[in-house]
Motif scaffolding. Structure first.
Motif, PDB file in Angstrom:
ATOM      1  N   LEU A  87       0.615  -1.345   0.023  1.00  0.00           N
ATOM      2  CA  LEU A  87      -0.123   0.169   0.127  1.00  0.00           C
ATOM      3  C   LEU A  87       0.756   1.205   0.049  1.00  0.00           C
ATOM      4  O   LEU A  87       2.071   1.352   0.790  1.00  0.00           O
ATOM      5  N   ALA A  88       0.427   2.283  -0.693  1.00  0.00           N
ATOM      6  CA  ALA A  88       1.192   3.571  -0.536  1.00  0.00           C
ATOM      7  C   ALA A  88       1.050   4.071   0.911  1.00  0.00           C
ATOM      8  O   ALA A  88       0.358   3.698   1.553  1.00  0.00           O
ATOM      9  N   LEU A  89       1.838   5.079   0.930  1.00  0.00           N
ATOM     10  CA  LEU A  89       1.606   6.007   2.290  1.00  0.00           C
ATOM     11  C   LEU A  89       0.420   6.278   2.430  1.00  0.00           C
ATOM     12  O   LEU A  89      -0.325   6.699   1.704  1.00  0.00           O
ATOM     13  N   PRO A  90      -0.102   6.481   3.692  1.00  0.00           N
ATOM     14  CA  PRO A  90      -1.525   7.164   3.984  1.00  0.00           C
ATOM     15  C   PRO A  90      -2.012   8.155   3.410  1.00  0.00           C
ATOM     16  O   PRO A  90      -2.960   8.353   2.924  1.00  0.00           O
ATOM     17  N   ASP A  91      -1.093   9.314   3.248  1.00  0.00           N
ATOM     18  CA  ASP A  91      -1.216  10.567   2.693  1.00  0.00           C
ATOM     19  C   ASP A  91      -0.803  10.783   1.499  1.00  0.00           C
ATOM     20  O   ASP A  91      -0.421  11.801   1.137  1.00  0.00           O
ATOM     21  N   ALA A  92      -0.285   9.586   0.742  1.00  0.00           N
ATOM     22  CA  ALA A  92       0.219   9.821  -0.649  1.00  0.00           C
ATOM     23  C   ALA A  92      -0.472  10.559  -1.711  1.00  0.00           C
ATOM     24  O   ALA A  92       0.208  11.426  -2.372  1.00  0.00           O
ATOM     25  N   ASP A  93      -1.775  10.609  -1.641  1.00  0.00           N
ATOM     26  CA  ASP A  93      -2.446  11.348  -2.579  1.00  0.00           C
ATOM     27  C   ASP A  93      -2.305  12.654  -2.260  1.00  0.00           C
ATOM     28  O   ASP A  93      -2.270  13.621  -3.439  1.00  0.00           O
ATOM     29  N   GLU A  94      -2.372  13.206  -1.195  1.00  0.00           N
ATOM     30  CA  GLU A  94      -2.105  14.835  -0.781  1.00  0.00           C
ATOM     31  C   GLU A  94      -0.850  14.925  -1.145  1.00  0.00           C
ATOM     32  O   GLU A  94      -0.485  16.057  -2.046  1.00  0.00           O
ATOM     33  N   TRP A  95       0.486  14.198  -0.903  1.00  0.00           N
ATOM     34  CA  TRP A  95       1.738  14.523  -1.112  1.00  0.00           C
ATOM     35  C   TRP A  95       2.117  14.315  -2.790  1.00  0.00           C
ATOM     36  O   TRP A  95       2.857  14.974  -3.216  1.00  0.00           O
ATOM     37  N   ALA A  96       1.249  13.443  -3.516  1.00  0.00           N
ATOM     38  CA  ALA A  96       1.483  13.456  -4.885  1.00  0.00           C
ATOM     39  C   ALA A  96       1.391  14.955  -5.657  1.00  0.00           C
ATOM     40  O   ALA A  96       2.151  14.979  -6.614  1.00  0.00           O
TER      41      ALA A  96
END
Length: 107
Positions: A87-96
């Protein structure tokens, strides 16, 4: 020539690229992936798998990301291989969406 993971991967660490690598060239750190230049066979199958477009052929690495060529080589000697998608890091979508994340890199 090898492929290089660049700044867009920091704090995201999507691992879609890992499963398709035929030689297990990816190395995993706390919040970033690196490609071992000694293992990479320049096949390019990882490039379209990266949802944040963080992977480039060494000759195509943008000018402002050139330091990642040496950084991938350095970190790949320190970090262990990753061979399966996680799994990607929990806040990956924000950091992307964030640029200039080098200061966030954890070793």
């Amino acid at each position: 020539m090898t492929f290089v993971v660049t700044e867009a991967c920091i704090r995201c660490k999507y691992t879609d690229c890992v499963d398709v690598c035929p030689v297990d060239a990816f190395r995993e750190g706390p919040n970033f992936l690196a490609i071992d230049p000694d293992e990479c066979i320049d096949c390019a199958v990882c490039v379209p798998e990266c949802p944040v477009a963080a992977i480039y052929a060494e000759g195509d690495v943008p000018a402002n990301q050139q330091s990642f060529i040496a950084l991938n080589a350095e970190l790949s000697r320190e970090w262990k291989p990753i061979t399966r998608t996680k799994l990607a890091l929990p806040d990956a979508d924000e950091w992307a969406k964030v640029e200039a994340k080098l200061g966030e890199l954890k070793r």
